[in-house]
Write a protein that holds these residues in place. Structure first.
Motif, PDB file in Angstrom:
ATOM      1  N   LYS A  42       0.847  -1.191   0.000  1.00 12.94           N
ATOM      2  CA  LYS A  42       0.000   0.000   0.000  1.00 12.94           C
ATOM      3  C   LYS A  42       0.884   1.243   0.000  1.00 12.94           C
ATOM      4  O   LYS A  42       1.659   1.446   0.939  1.00 12.94           O
ATOM      5  CB  LYS A  42      -0.914   0.033   1.226  1.00 12.94           C
ATOM      6  N   PRO A  43       0.822   2.074  -1.019  1.00 16.02           N
ATOM      7  CA  PRO A  43       1.666   3.273  -1.056  1.00 16.02           C
ATOM      8  C   PRO A  43       1.321   4.226   0.081  1.00 16.02           C
ATOM      9  O   PRO A  43       0.154   4.376   0.461  1.00 16.02           O
ATOM     10  CB  PRO A  43       1.335   3.899  -2.416  1.00 16.02           C
ATOM     11  N   GLY A  44       2.342   4.872   0.625  1.00 13.92           N
ATOM     12  CA  GLY A  44       2.143   5.864   1.674  1.00 13.92           C
ATOM     13  C   GLY A  44       2.137   7.272   1.102  1.00 13.92           C
ATOM     14  O   GLY A  44       1.802   7.491  -0.065  1.00 13.92           O
ATOM     15  N   THR A  45       2.552   8.234   1.929  1.00  9.93           N
ATOM     16  CA  THR A  45       2.544   9.631   1.514  1.00  9.93           C
ATOM     17  C   THR A  45       3.344   9.849   0.237  1.00  9.93           C
ATOM     18  O   THR A  45       2.964  10.641  -0.621  1.00  9.93           O
ATOM     19  CB  THR A  45       3.124  10.515   2.644  1.00  9.93           C
ATOM     20  N   SER A  46       4.456   9.126   0.103  1.00 14.69           N
ATOM     21  CA  SER A  46       5.330   9.306  -1.068  1.00 14.69           C
ATOM     22  C   SER A  46       5.686   7.968  -1.692  1.00 14.69           C
ATOM     23  O   SER A  46       6.860   7.645  -1.892  1.00 14.69           O
ATOM     24  CB  SER A  46       6.594  10.056  -0.654  1.00 14.69           C
ATOM     25  N   GLY A  47       4.685   7.177  -1.999  1.00 19.34           N
ATOM     26  CA  GLY A  47       4.923   5.903  -2.661  1.00 19.34           C
ATOM     27  C   GLY A  47       5.143   4.769  -1.693  1.00 19.34           C
ATOM     28  O   GLY A  47       4.812   4.844  -0.512  1.00 19.34           O
ATOM     29  N   LEU A  48       5.727   3.684  -2.199  1.00 19.99           N
ATOM     30  CA  LEU A  48       5.989   2.492  -1.395  1.00 19.99           C
ATOM     31  C   LEU A  48       7.421   2.539  -0.894  1.00 19.99           C
ATOM     32  O   LEU A  48       8.364   2.614  -1.690  1.00 19.99           O
ATOM     33  CB  LEU A  48       5.770   1.240  -2.246  1.00 19.99           C
ATOM     34  N   ARG A  49       7.602   2.466   0.413  1.00 20.94           N
ATOM     35  CA  ARG A  49       8.936   2.490   1.005  1.00 20.94           C
ATOM     36  C   ARG A  49       9.122   1.310   1.940  1.00 20.94           C
ATOM     37  O   ARG A  49       8.274   1.062   2.807  1.00 20.94           O
ATOM     38  CB  ARG A  49       9.188   3.796   1.769  1.00 20.94           C
ATOM     39  N   LYS A  50      10.221   0.612   1.742  1.00 19.71           N
ATOM     40  CA  LYS A  50      10.588  -0.524   2.584  1.00 19.71           C
ATOM     41  C   LYS A  50      12.111  -0.583   2.648  1.00 19.71           C
ATOM     42  O   LYS A  50      12.810   0.106   1.924  1.00 19.71           O
ATOM     43  CB  LYS A  50      10.063  -1.846   2.004  1.00 19.71           C
ATOM     44  N   LYS A  51      12.620  -1.473   3.509  1.00 23.98           N
ATOM     45  CA  LYS A  51      14.054  -1.711   3.541  1.00 23.98           C
ATOM     46  C   LYS A  51      14.493  -2.403   2.244  1.00 23.98           C
ATOM     47  O   LYS A  51      13.722  -3.131   1.614  1.00 23.98           O
ATOM     48  CB  LYS A  51      14.422  -2.578   4.738  1.00 23.98           C
TER      49      LYS A  51
END
Length: 542
Positions: free
Chosen positions: A14-23
């Motif tokens: 699920k994308p957040g404020t600025s896309g998809l972020r993970k390690k």
């Protein structure tokens, strides 16, 4: 040829404020990045001969995903992919390229100001045809596609070499590798009075720009040193590195401490600035003074007509809700519109497209204008330089003059990073449950006048965003705002914003920690921060 690969959906795309972020290791799972890219292509339903821009901030795993994205774009029907040489494109440069080349959109690989390296952070976001971040209706569609994905398509041949400028083909698709800096630098030269700034620098005005081993190093060298004539060495940490040199590419008082220390020295430069991982944030420092992002937005808006692009005045100002109300007073005095939006640059897009606003900003060190649809770190630096050159004043003099005219807004953001998610959510739920009964409550000398959970209806397209942060406003206008950030990759980040307005010039020199002490103590009492998180102090204060 096109190969269709069977896959299974992941439940965390699920994308957040600025896309998809993970390690990075999370993105390196088999099919993980490919699944999300395919979800983007399926959700935007374009690709039939369209143009796609691809680039990133050069962090670890950037090149591998760009090569994958090129092969998948070819398999999904795009006619042309434009990619920055070596995979590099700052976020504002990507926005400009999307707009200039009339692309249907762009894929930007970045986790912004988050750390990089093999165990650091990585991110993918999609920008639409206006150059701005995808609005919620599109990010929700991407998540829906990602949640039910059973296959993705990829061109079987190896992607072309992206280290050399020029055109090549992958199947029926043209792959165009471009200089990542040239078009953006030309745009900046069209907005600002480069001749005036060059003369100002030649007269002895000194500056330092810290690129933090992130993407803006080449941009800073081309613009500040080559085009504006600043001495070699003005740009420091100018070589983009996959791990940002082991540093944290966030231009704030903690991570840009070396720059600030240099600027505080009696023999330090006249002007200092820094930008973040992908080039969309900025830090502005003068000799002996750090300019808060909220003040910077207000000062840029008030002085923008000194730059050629804004000589006719600005249409209006937009700010995110947690950003201080300093810009509101500029808008009121100038007789222009002021729009308060949720956090996230995507909420400014409709206002910019409709011509309602010219300058936008967020307290998280992001400012920009209608030249692109992203915040833009170097743009802010150059507008500051244009203002200083036109006024022939120091940063401190400009700031203090602004306070004298509009009053000073004392402001801080307190970040509690990587706290237990359940504890953070419990804190916000408790606040939400108490909102209805909070008005009239007294905390020391502070009396709550109103409290709410901020919601927003876009005045252009009518879209509604709810649950955007809890606001507690006190008699006299002081505010405390609580919200959970959507830009982290581990645990939760609680952000607490503290604000007090002071009109009396005799009190403008008060240290912020003194001016805001009662509000800081009240924020802990109302939010039950120590009790619920175990934290006795924030990790970062900006």
């Amino acid at each position: 040829m096109i190969e269709t690969i069977a896959t299974k959906p992941f439940d965390d795309q699920k994308p957040g404020t600025s896309g998809l972020r993970k390690k990075v290791p999370h993105f390196q799972q088999p099919h993980y990045a490919a699944n999300f890219l395919q979800a983007i292509f399926d959700a935007v339903a374009t690709g039939d001969g369209d143009t796609l821009v691809i680039g990133g901030d050069g962090r670890f795993y950037n090149r591998e995903v760009i090569l994958l994205a090129i092969r998948m774009a070819a398999a999904n029907g795009y006619g042309r992919v434009i990619v920055g040489r070596g995979g590099l494109l700052s976020t504002p440069a990507a926005s400009h390229l999307i707009r200039k080349r009339q692309a249907s959109g762009g894929i930007i690989l970045s986790a912004s100001h988050n750390p990089g390296g093999p165990t650091g952070d990585f991110g993918i976001k999609y920008n639409i045809a206006n150059g701005g971040p995808a609005p919620e209706r599109i990010t929700e569609a991407i998540f829906a596609k990602a949640s039910s994905l059973t296959r993705y398509r990829v061109w079987t041949e190896t992607a072309p070499d992206i280290s050399r400028i020029g055109e090549s083909r992958l199947g029926d698709m043209v792959v165009e590798v471009v200089d990542p800096v040239a078009d953006y630098a030309d745009l900046m030269e069209s907005l600002f009075d480069f001749a005036l700034i060059r003369e100002f620098i030649a007269s002895g005005f000194t500056l330092r720009f810290d690129a933090m081993h992130a993407v803006t190093g080449p941009y800073g060298r081309e613009i500040l040193e080559n085009r504006l004539g600043a001495p070699r060495g003005t740009v420091i940490n100018g070589v983009p590195l996959p791990d940002f040199g082991g540093g944290h590419p966030d231009p704030n008082a903690v991570h840009a401490a070396a720059l600030i220390e240099e600027m505080m020295a009696p023999d330090g430069p006249d002007f200092g600035a820094a930008s973040d991982g992908d080039g969309d944030r900025n830090l502005i420092v003068g000799k002996g003074i750090v300019v808060s992002p909220s003040d910077s937005l207000a000062i840029l808006a008030a002085n923008a007509p000194l730059a050629p692009a804004y000589a006719g005045g600005i249409a209006g100002i937009a700010r995110s809700m947690p950003t201080s109300q300093a810009a509101d007073r500029v808008a009121e005095k100038r007789g222009i519109g002021l729009y308060e939006t949720p956090t996230g640059w995507k909420f400014f897009g409709t206002l910019l497209d409709a011509g309602k606003v010219t300058i936008c900003g967020e307290e998280s060190a992001g400012t920009g204008s209608d030249h692109v649809r992203e915040k833009d770190g170097l743009w802010a630096v150059l507008l500051w330089l244009n203002i200083l050159a036109a006024r022939r004043e120091s940063v401190r003099a400009v700031v203090e003059s602004h306070w004298a005219e509009f009053g000073r807004t004392f402001y801080q953001r307190h970040d509690y990073e990587e706290i237990d998610s359940a504890a953070a959510e419990g804190l916000m739920e408790s606040l939400h449950d108490r909102l209805a009964s909070m008005a009239g409550q007294r905390f020391g000398t502070l009396v709550v006048s109103e409290a709410d959970d901020f919601s927003y209806k876009d005045p252009i397209d009518g879209s509604v965003a709810t649950g955007q942060g809890i606001r507690i406003v006190f008699s006299g206008g002081s505010r405390i705002v609580f919200r959970l950030s959507g830009t982290g990759t581990q645990g939760a980040t609680l952000r607490v914003y503290i604000e007090r307005y002071e009109k009396d010039p005799a009190r403008h020199a008060t240290a912020p920690e003194i001016a805001l002490k009662e509000l800081v103590d009240t924020a802990d009492a109302i939010g039950e921060i120590r009790k619920r998180t175990g934290r006795t102090r924030p990790d970062v204060i900006t």
